[in-house]
Design an enzyme around this catalytic site. Structure first.
Site, PDB file in Angstrom:
ATOM      1  N   ILE A  13      14.520  23.554  58.635  1.00 14.18           N
ATOM      2  CA  ILE A  13      14.251  23.302  60.048  1.00 14.18           C
ATOM      3  C   ILE A  13      14.205  24.680  60.694  1.00 14.18           C
ATOM      4  CG2 ILE A  13      16.726  22.943  60.514  1.00 14.18           C
ATOM      5  CD1 ILE A  13      15.945  21.029  62.767  1.00 14.18           C
ATOM      6  N   SER A  14      13.122  24.981  61.389  1.00 14.79           N
ATOM      7  CA  SER A  14      12.940  26.318  61.968  1.00 14.79           C
ATOM      8  C   SER A  14      14.015  26.612  63.007  1.00 14.79           C
ATOM      9  CB  SER A  14      11.568  26.431  62.638  1.00 14.79           C
ATOM     10  OG  SER A  14      10.537  26.418  61.681  1.00 14.79           O
TER      11      SER A  14
END
Length: 213
Positions: free
Chosen positions: A63-64
């Site tokens: 997840i960025s």
């Protein structure tokens, strides 16, 4: 699926940090303020969910970090009811940001494990994209084109031609381009054949994989 006052407080702190880092789009900031990022992560990461860091999710993906999500989204200049194509659904967090901003989201994911889990998670959170697809992001979703904007959430060695073709005139394509380190790249479609290109510094993403189907 708990979202407590402490989570809201942590989100407020995160938004303040993003503002200090230069994010100015109020709609982006408000979406990040609303969305319970901890619910998109393994529960073991719950206490860290509002740090400005990427975290591992299933299928070897990440997840960025929130700054990256905010930066890419700000470049899109999303308006209500814009038709947005997302390449790389991943955890669904970026999908949620776009949806919360009023976009009609079409998203494609090539990892079946992630596609299945995110397809189940998003409706539980009241997030209903127009279309979630399992497939090859390099090909986009031609059946639903053209799009007002396209966001790619994985590092691509080059800009895929089909994605450029699926962009409306005046539309914006945001994509990290490069092998080990990516340059955040914005293409604005000027007419049938011409695109204006802008570059916004180095980022690191997991690679955009192809040939899934």
């Amino acid at each position: 699926m708990r979202d407590l006052a402490k989570h809201q407080g942590l989100r407020n702190q995160l938004v303040s940090l993003l503002e200090r880092k230069g994010i100015t789009d109020k709609n982006v900031l408000e979406a990040i303020r609303k969305i319970p990022r901890h619910l998109f992560l393994n529960s073991s990461f719950e206490d860290f969910a509002y740090q400005d860091k990427p975290f591992p999710i299933a299928a070897g993906q990440t997840i960025s970090q929130p700054y990256t999500v905010a930066f890419q989204t700000e470049l899109l200049q999303v308006k209500k009811d814009d038709k947005v194509l997302e390449i790389g659904t991943g955890s669904g967090y970026q999908t949620a940001v776009l949806y919360t901003m009023g976009a009609k989201v079409y998203s494609i994911e090539r990892q079946n494990e992630l596609f299945k889990s995110t397809s189940l998670l998003l409706p539980k959170l009241g997030i209903r994209p127009k279309h979630l697809a399992f497939g090859d992001g390099y090909k986009g979703l031609p059946n639903f084109a053209p799009f007002d904007s396209i966001i790619v959430t994985a590092g691509a060695p080059y800009i895929p031609q089909p994605l450029m073709a699926q962009l409306k005139i005046g539309g914006r394509l945001v994509i990290p381009v490069g092998e080990d380190v990516q340059v955040m790249t914005l293409l604005v479609r000027k007419n049938e054949t011409q695109f204006e290109k802008h570059e916004f510094g180095d980022f690191r993403f997991v690679p955009l994989l192809e040939d899934k189907n």
